[in-house]
Structures are given as C-alpha cells and as structure tokens.
Design an enzyme around this catalytic site. Structure first.
Site: not given
Length: 254
Positions: A139, A152
């Site tokens: 990501s 995350y």
C-alpha cells in the site's frame, strides 16, 4: 510477438498462487491469470468465482500455523507455484489509544505474517525452480502515515520490507520479488469506509484536516487496473525488475 501472445505462452498451465481471491484485487488478478491459461490456486475464507480457480483453498490467513500446514501439503502434492501473488489484506481502524491488541495482531497476521508464511514455504521450491516471481500487494500507506490507520500502515511497511528482503535473498536464484503499492482502489475495503454516496468524491478531493492529499488523476483505481500491473510485474515482460515498489495511486503520494 504481441504482448498477449507472449503472456499466454508463458502462463499456459503454470501454477499461480493468489491469496485474497474472494473479492476485489485478488479476484481481478485470478481472473486475469486464468484468462492467460494459468492454473490459479486461490486462498481465502470464501470464494465468489470458483470458475477461475484450479483449486480453492479455504483458509484463515490470520492463523499462520494452520496456513503453514496447508501450504506444505500443497507443495508435497506437486502444486508449488510458478508465481506467488499475495493480495489478501484487512483494515483495522482506530486512534492509537482506542486500537485494541486484538485489532493490531489481526492486521499484522493477515497483512504481514501470512505473506511470511507463504514465502517461507515456497522459498526452497523457488530456489530449486530457478525462476518465477513473487508479487506482494502492499500500500502507499507503507510510506505515508494515515490517521487512525496505525495497524494497517505498520503491517504494510513490514510486508514491503519483507518482500524486498526476499528479493535480495532470491536474486541469485533467478527469482524476482516486487511490491505493488496501490492507493485508494474501488474495492469492498474502500467502500466499507464510506458513509454515503459522496465517499468516492471525498477521497478524490482529500482530507485536509487529516493531512491527506487528494488524487490528482481525479479518480479511484479499479481492481482491474491493479491486477493488470500485477500480471506485468510477475511476468517475463518485467524480467529485469526486482526489489522494486510500484506505487499506483493516481499521484496521491509523490
């Protein structure tokens, strides 16, 4: 030879492992590789399109010991992969003081430890095979902090460095390891954070109060766009690319 023909020649009857095939980017990637003639072995807790899978492996990616046993069984059955594509991911939201230890661990287990488990199981095979590719979907949050996304961001930073380190260890064996780092992509994970039908536009515009830039291309990525990049990086079309992070976020981070 046209690119499509080269890809079909390369992937005909090749085994490709893909985690997170139940929906979103994982499903799109499974469909792409299947269309090229690959035999896709898909890993997830549930499946929405079994027609593109050579085998569906129902598993809990948050349970590494159980997952390791399943992977060892597949390899013992002669089903080790030509390509290993790790896409499965979860999002746990919360400010630091609100985030529970269980949320933190769940995010790390699925987003990072599961990829380690796949890599550990497949590394001896890759060394013996002397070819192949690893692609991990990370990501852009691995390098750009986001409020309420500590678990995350940390998990994606960890899995990015894990994959790059694997690339360094496997380079002498002809195996390439790269990371695809999407930004906001039109998947259930993304839409699950929206409160109304203006969610997409808010993401495109950005959140100044949260120090988050918008998207210069003025659109979210689609799962299919990310899947196309995965196929390219995994294939021989990208044969001299390893230990790289390809960020695909419409210019949201620069």
């Amino acid at each position: 030879m046209p690119f499509d023909a080269r890809l079909k020649e390369e992937y005909r009857d090749k085994l490709v492992w893909i985690s997170g095939v139940g929906q979103g980017i994982g499903l799109a990637a499974a469909q792409r590789f299947h269309a090229l003639g690959a035999k896709v072995i898909g890993f997830d807790r549930q499946f929405s399109d079994l027609s593109v899978l050579h085998r569906a492996v129902e598993c809990d990616l948050g349970a590494p010991e159980q997952l390791a046993q399943q992977l060892d069984t597949l390899i013992a059955q002669g089903l080790a992969p030509y390509n290993l594509i790790s896409i499965a991911g979860v999002l746990e939201l919360g400010d630091l003081e609100q985030l529970t230890l269980a949320q933190w661990q769940h995010c790390q287990h699925v987003n990072s430890t599961a990829v380690f488990t796949f890599l550990r199981a497949c590394t001896p095979h890759f060394k013996q095979q002397g070819t192949g590719a690893v692609v991990t979907v990370g990501s852009n949050a691995a390098n750009t902090p986001r409020q309420q996304m500590a678990a995350y961001c940390a998990s994606k930073a960890a899995v990015t460095q894990l994959t790059l380190t694997a690339g360094l260890e496997l380079a002498n064996f002809g195996v390439r390891c790269n990371v695809i780092a999407p930004g906001s992509t039109l998947t259930p994970m993304q839409t699950g954070m929206w409160q109304d039908d203006q969610g997409a536009q808010r993401v495109i515009d950005g959140f100044a109060a949260q120090y988050k830039l918008g998207i210069p291309l003025q659109k979210l990525a689609t799962a299919e766009e990310i899947a196309d990049s995965i196929v390219f990086v995994a294939s021989s079309l990208s044969s001299h690319t390893t230990m790289q992070v390809l960020t695909i976020d419409g210019g949201a981070t620069f």
